[in-house]
Motif scaffolding. Sequence first.
Motif, PDB file in Angstrom:
ATOM      1  N   ILE A  34      15.439 -19.012  56.579  1.00 36.10           N
ATOM      2  CA  ILE A  34      14.982 -18.237  57.947  1.00 36.10           C
ATOM      3  C   ILE A  34      14.794 -16.177  57.799  1.00 36.10           C
ATOM      4  O   ILE A  34      15.346 -15.871  56.631  1.00 36.10           O
ATOM      5  CB  ILE A  34      16.442 -18.484  58.972  1.00 36.10           C
ATOM      6  CG1 ILE A  34      17.901 -17.121  58.614  1.00 36.10           C
ATOM      7  CG2 ILE A  34      16.054 -19.229  59.612  1.00 36.10           C
ATOM      8  CD1 ILE A  34      19.327 -17.168  59.107  1.00 36.10           C
ATOM      9  N   SER A  35      14.263 -16.304  58.450  1.00 32.70           N
ATOM     10  CA  SER A  35      13.213 -14.209  58.725  1.00 32.70           C
ATOM     11  C   SER A  35      14.107 -13.597  59.299  1.00 32.70           C
ATOM     12  O   SER A  35      14.591 -12.947  58.737  1.00 32.70           O
ATOM     13  CB  SER A  35      12.423 -14.656  59.396  1.00 32.70           C
ATOM     14  OG  SER A  35      12.283 -14.936  60.462  1.00 32.70           O
ATOM     15  N   HIS A  36      15.127 -14.070  60.292  1.00 32.62           N
ATOM     16  CA  HIS A  36      15.791 -12.867  60.759  1.00 32.62           C
ATOM     17  C   HIS A  36      17.772 -13.302  61.512  1.00 32.62           C
ATOM     18  O   HIS A  36      17.425 -14.371  61.877  1.00 32.62           O
ATOM     19  CB  HIS A  36      15.261 -12.684  61.933  1.00 32.62           C
ATOM     20  CG  HIS A  36      13.904 -11.426  62.105  1.00 32.62           C
ATOM     21  ND1 HIS A  36      13.104 -12.140  61.761  1.00 32.62           N
ATOM     22  CD2 HIS A  36      13.821 -10.087  61.894  1.00 32.62           C
ATOM     23  CE1 HIS A  36      12.211 -11.868  61.820  1.00 32.62           C
ATOM     24  NE2 HIS A  36      12.399 -10.218  61.830  1.00 32.62           N
ATOM     25  N   GLU A  37      17.810 -12.892  61.203  1.00 31.69           N
ATOM     26  CA  GLU A  37      19.711 -13.555  61.532  1.00 31.69           C
ATOM     27  C   GLU A  37      19.588 -12.343  62.969  1.00 31.69           C
ATOM     28  O   GLU A  37      20.921 -11.640  63.056  1.00 31.69           O
ATOM     29  CB  GLU A  37      20.635 -12.581  60.518  1.00 31.69           C
ATOM     30  CG  GLU A  37      20.752 -13.100  59.089  1.00 31.69           C
ATOM     31  CD  GLU A  37      21.807 -12.975  58.290  1.00 31.69           C
ATOM     32  OE1 GLU A  37      22.674 -13.463  58.459  1.00 31.69           O
ATOM     33  OE2 GLU A  37      21.618 -11.482  57.912  1.00 31.69           O
TER      34      GLU A  37
ATOM     35  N   TRP B 174      17.239 -21.079  67.904  1.00 31.62           N
ATOM     36  CA  TRP B 174      16.350 -21.763  67.567  1.00 31.62           C
ATOM     37  C   TRP B 174      16.625 -22.816  66.196  1.00 31.62           C
ATOM     38  O   TRP B 174      16.350 -24.042  66.617  1.00 31.62           O
ATOM     39  CB  TRP B 174      14.874 -20.992  66.759  1.00 31.62           C
ATOM     40  CG  TRP B 174      13.851 -22.270  66.104  1.00 31.62           C
ATOM     41  CD1 TRP B 174      12.895 -22.826  66.576  1.00 31.62           C
ATOM     42  CD2 TRP B 174      14.167 -22.420  64.831  1.00 31.62           C
ATOM     43  NE1 TRP B 174      11.992 -23.404  65.871  1.00 31.62           N
ATOM     44  CE2 TRP B 174      13.234 -23.014  64.415  1.00 31.62           C
ATOM     45  CE3 TRP B 174      15.387 -21.780  63.762  1.00 31.62           C
ATOM     46  CZ2 TRP B 174      12.819 -23.562  62.979  1.00 31.62           C
ATOM     47  CZ3 TRP B 174      14.529 -22.201  62.914  1.00 31.62           C
ATOM     48  CH2 TRP B 174      13.452 -23.256  61.995  1.00 31.62           C
TER      49      TRP B 174
ATOM     50  N   THR C 228      16.881 -16.629  66.679  1.00 32.67           N
ATOM     51  CA  THR C 228      16.342 -17.425  65.051  1.00 32.67           C
ATOM     52  C   THR C 228      17.677 -17.755  65.580  1.00 32.67           C
ATOM     53  O   THR C 228      17.169 -19.388  65.335  1.00 32.67           O
ATOM     54  CB  THR C 228      16.309 -16.316  64.381  1.00 32.67           C
ATOM     55  OG1 THR C 228      15.163 -15.203  64.231  1.00 32.67           O
ATOM     56  CG2 THR C 228      16.349 -17.476  62.695  1.00 32.67           C
TER      57      THR C 228
END
Length: 308
Positions: A148-151, A158, A155
Motif C-alpha cells: 500500500i502507498s498510504h495508511e 479499498w 486506502t
Amino acid sequence: MYGVDLANIKQLVAIKEGKQLVRNHQKDKLSAKINAILRENGMWQISKVISSHNHELEPSMSRFMVAHRSLNMDMKRRLEDCETSLKRKRRLRLGDGDLEAISKLYEDFNDVVSFDTTYLVNRYKLPFATIVGVNHHGQSILLGCALISHEDLNTFKWLFMTWLEVMGDVHPNSILTDQCESMRKAIREVMPNTRHRFCLWHILCKEPEKFRGVIDNDSACLEFKAVIYDSLTIEMFERNWNEFVVKHGLERNEWLSKLYVDREYWVPIYLNHTFWAGMVSTQRSESMHAYFDGYVNSMSTRKQFVEQ
C-alpha cells in the motif's frame, strides 16, 4: 562429483583409503559398478560408473529398495517434517491460481484474522499489509497481503473491500490490528459487524514512556498491568482504573484518557466473550514476516518485490 554421501553408495561400493575396490552387484557376473577415489582434501570423487544391466528408477517401486526398508524412526520423522513443511509453503505462496485455494482456506477459518502493516515500513517507506488467520491446528495461515502507498482511511477501505470481494464477501467474526484510527474507521465502515480489537502488546510497550513523569515508574507499570489482567468484572476494572489514576496523579495524562475512551477495544474483560483463537496481539502477523524475508530484502525493487 564431489561431496557424495557414502551411505547412499555403500551398497554398491566397498572403499578402502587410497585404493579402488568394486563390489559386484551379482556374485558371479559383473553388472553394475561404481568406482570412487578418496582425494587429498578428504572428499570422495566418483571416478567411474558402469550401468550395464542396470534399470531405470521407478518411484512406485522405491518401497522395495534395501535403503527404504532400513529407515529408522528418526529419518522417517525428518521426511514427514520435510513433506509437511513443503505443503505449508505451497499454501502460503500467492502465485497464479492460488487465490482460489486461499478463499477455500478462509471459508473454513474466518473466525478471527490479524491485520498488520509494520513489515518493511522502516526499510522501504512503503507498508506491506498482511492478513493472517489461524487453522484448526493452531497454525498461522496467510489469507491475503497488499503493498500500500498510504495508511489512511481511503486506502484501508479499498484494501478491506477488495480483500472481502475475493473472499466471497464473507466478513470475519473478529479482527486484531494495532492502535490506528484510520484502520478503526475503515473497519467500522466496511465490516460493521466484525469485532475489532487493538493489539495489547503494542499498548503495553508504551508504558515506560507514557509514565515517565511518575515518581515510581516501575511500580506504576506493574500496577497498570494488574489493573488490565486482574480485573475480573467490568465494575472491578472501572474501580481499579480510577484508583490507579488518582494514586499516581495521572488524571491529565492524555494517553491514559484516550485508552480509557477506547477501553472496549483492548481491555480483556470487555473482549473475553468473543472468540480470539488465543490471540491478544498481532504477533502472528509479525511472525509471518520471516516467511517474506526469504524472498525479498532491503535492496529489492518494487517490481522484484511483487514478482517474488
